[in-house]
Design a protein around this motif. Structure first.
Motif, short mmCIF file in Angstrom:
data_model
loop_
_atom_site.label_atom_id
_atom_site.label_comp_id
_atom_site.label_asym_id
_atom_site.label_seq_id
_atom_site.Cartn_x
_atom_site.Cartn_y
_atom_site.Cartn_z
N GLY A 1 76.20 83.33 -0.99
CA GLY A 1 75.04 82.55 -0.59
C GLY A 1 73.76 83.08 -1.19
O GLY A 1 72.91 82.32 -1.68
N ARG B 1 74.53 83.05 -5.47
CA ARG B 1 74.79 81.76 -6.13
C ARG B 1 73.91 80.63 -5.63
O ARG B 1 73.47 79.79 -6.40
CB ARG B 1 76.25 81.38 -5.97
N TYR B 2 73.70 80.58 -4.32
CA TYR B 2 72.92 79.48 -3.77
C TYR B 2 71.41 79.76 -3.83
O TYR B 2 70.65 78.94 -4.31
CB TYR B 2 73.35 79.18 -2.33
N LEU B 3 71.01 80.94 -3.36
CA LEU B 3 69.59 81.28 -3.38
C LEU B 3 69.11 81.80 -4.74
O LEU B 3 67.92 81.90 -4.97
CB LEU B 3 69.28 82.33 -2.30
N LYS B 4 70.07 82.15 -5.60
CA LYS B 4 69.76 82.65 -6.95
C LYS B 4 68.94 83.94 -6.92
O LYS B 4 68.08 84.17 -7.75
CB LYS B 4 69.01 81.60 -7.78
#
Length: 106
Positions: free
Chosen positions: A47, A50-53
């Protein structure tokens, strides 16, 4: 026993964690405690990365994992990591002989 060590900054934000050990709560490959802890930890890492970078420093060895934020924690990384902690705390309540949570302040 699985030991989860969290690191918090002066603002109480989680900046990283380390997970090590084995739950020994079931046969190899069937340990639900280990599976639950692993799932929460891996989902949190994905999370954040990958999602929040967000950049992280990640070290994995045979029986453990260590993650540190490479950036300052913010409300989004906090939401992910505090949610991970909520799940881990519930597992620790159900299996106190298998999971221990320790918090350190920087």
């Amino acid at each position: 026993m699985i030991t989860v060590t969290l690191v918090r900054d002066n603002n109480q934000a989680i900046t990283g964690f380390k997970v090590s050990g084995h739950a020994q709560a079931g046969p190899h490959g069937q340990d639900i405690v280990c599976a639950g802890v692993s799932t929460l930890v891996q989902a949190s890492i994905m999370g954040i990365e990958r999602y929040l970078k967000r950049e992280i420093n990640l070290v994995q060895d045979g029986g453990g994992i260590k993650m540190e934020l490479a950036c300052q924690p913010d409300s989004l990384t906090g939401a992910v990591l505090e949610t991970m902690l909520l799940g881990l705390t519930e597992i620790a309540k159900l299996y106190p002989k298998s999971v221990r949570i320790i918090e350190h302040r920087r």
